[in-house]
Design an enzyme around this catalytic site. Sequence first.
Site: not given
Length: 559
Positions: A379-381
């Site tokens: 889970i990024e950005n």
Amino acid sequence: MRNPLRRSRVLALLGSAALALAGAIALPQTAQAADVLANPGFESGSLSPWTCTGNLGSVVSSPVHGGSKSLQGAVSSSDNAQCSQTVAVQPNTTYSLSGWVRGSYVYLGVNGGASTWTTSPSAYSQLSVSFTTGAAQTSATVYVHGWYAQGSYYADDISLDGPGGGGGSDTQAPSAPTGLTSTGRTSSSVSLKWNASTDDVGVTAYDIYSGSTSVLSVSGTSATVSGLSPSTSYTFTVRARDAAGNRSGASNSVSVTTDAGGGGGTGFKQAAPYLYEGWGDPPSPSTVMSATGIKWFTMAFMLDSGGCNPAWDSTRPLTGGVDQTAINQIRAAGGDIVPSFGGWQGSKLGANCSSASALAAALQKVIDAYSLKAIDMDIENTDEFENEAVQARILTALKTVKANNPGLKTIVTFGTSTTGPTYYGNRLIEQAQSIGANIDVFTIMPFDFGGGSDMYGNTVNATEGLKAKLKSTFGWDDATAYAHIGISGMNGLSDQQENTTPTIWTQIRDWANSRHLARLAFWSVNRDRPCPGGGVVSNCSGISQSNWQFTSITAGFTG
């Protein structure tokens, strides 16, 4: 290749409000203290008898402080979403108002009297204030509200301690309940029963406490407290309350540890560096396995091909392509894979599936296609990590597939600071607890995080910060928290020119083994080749090393 993690949180402080403080000078009378508010923790699932301006209040299941429900006030630019309750009180009497709130500029107070406030947006904090009723006052209106254009606030476990109204005709408290015992437990609930209390007028309710927090009110002599965390110890007491609001002393306490529920800390260990078939001159996995002894790979990245349909890198087919060929090689050599959903770039399933159920269905397609034992949500950005609704969607979907696939392990991977989780990392953990997502491994990415020249020390510090957050959120001890933690590093040079050498990675692995962590990974096997002075590129580490050296080190992770 994953780019630097760019996360910042800018809080606009749009103003402050004057606090009106008023109080009587007369000596207050004393009486048996009781929480005279109804539905103080919103556990009924409705607002009543609370009322909220502009119909901007609602009962939600996340985030909560205690129990399984809380109040959300949807503040607008023209309405502070004030929610209030009017109760009967006794004249010339001191009352203590307290509550747990979360959000930017949240106020707690009483009409015409004292109030207090907090600016803390990222976690629940307790507000407390006292006031004294007037000589002829028989009612008081308590309230909680946010501040204009500052975003939604949350409130939970609000209490107003003092004698109930009715002119003081009933000031005798019920007797304390006896014989409190547990009659059952699951990974997320505890059932309790106790002997009835006596009262000169009559007992109207029993308040169940977990520690010092009121979590549930019932009319009978049994209750089930839900929304609890697996493998966690809770201590419960019960107090009786009559119609006038007089409250008994506490019952005997009973301590219960919830069941494990298949969570981390049950022996799950995984050394699984990332392998990416769509980038960086992907090596033969069987060659790497033979040279290093590695058994697991984290396969990157499962994305959305449109319409909430999973595909490798959005373009390569779920089955029948180069990714399946690599997986078949890995399994033929006695290994296995965990697919990674998400990453820094591309069209993410978490962000593009319309609901948690739709996302769960997409995850299930991949689980079924490869008979998976574990899945990783990277889970990024801003589209996933920094979007609170998408965070909730992902965690709810993981909870669903975990329930539908007994034995499946769920991993969430996210960025970090050098001292532990950021605001959004903390929120992810709190939300996982509040919805009972039962995540097996929380994996941090200690790179592109300001690690500088001390990548070992800062990686350890970040992991210790995660451990502390897991302990405070779930109530775990050190060993249990460590057993729910993973580290996913970056071999060689990072985008920020941080340098994790083979020596440093060996130190990190040895430390992870000494703390019995659950998972060790790095980005990536594609880069696990030498190119001194090569910079940050897709098919080598940018430093001097031997082929597959980081993979060999990682294979020595046993937890």
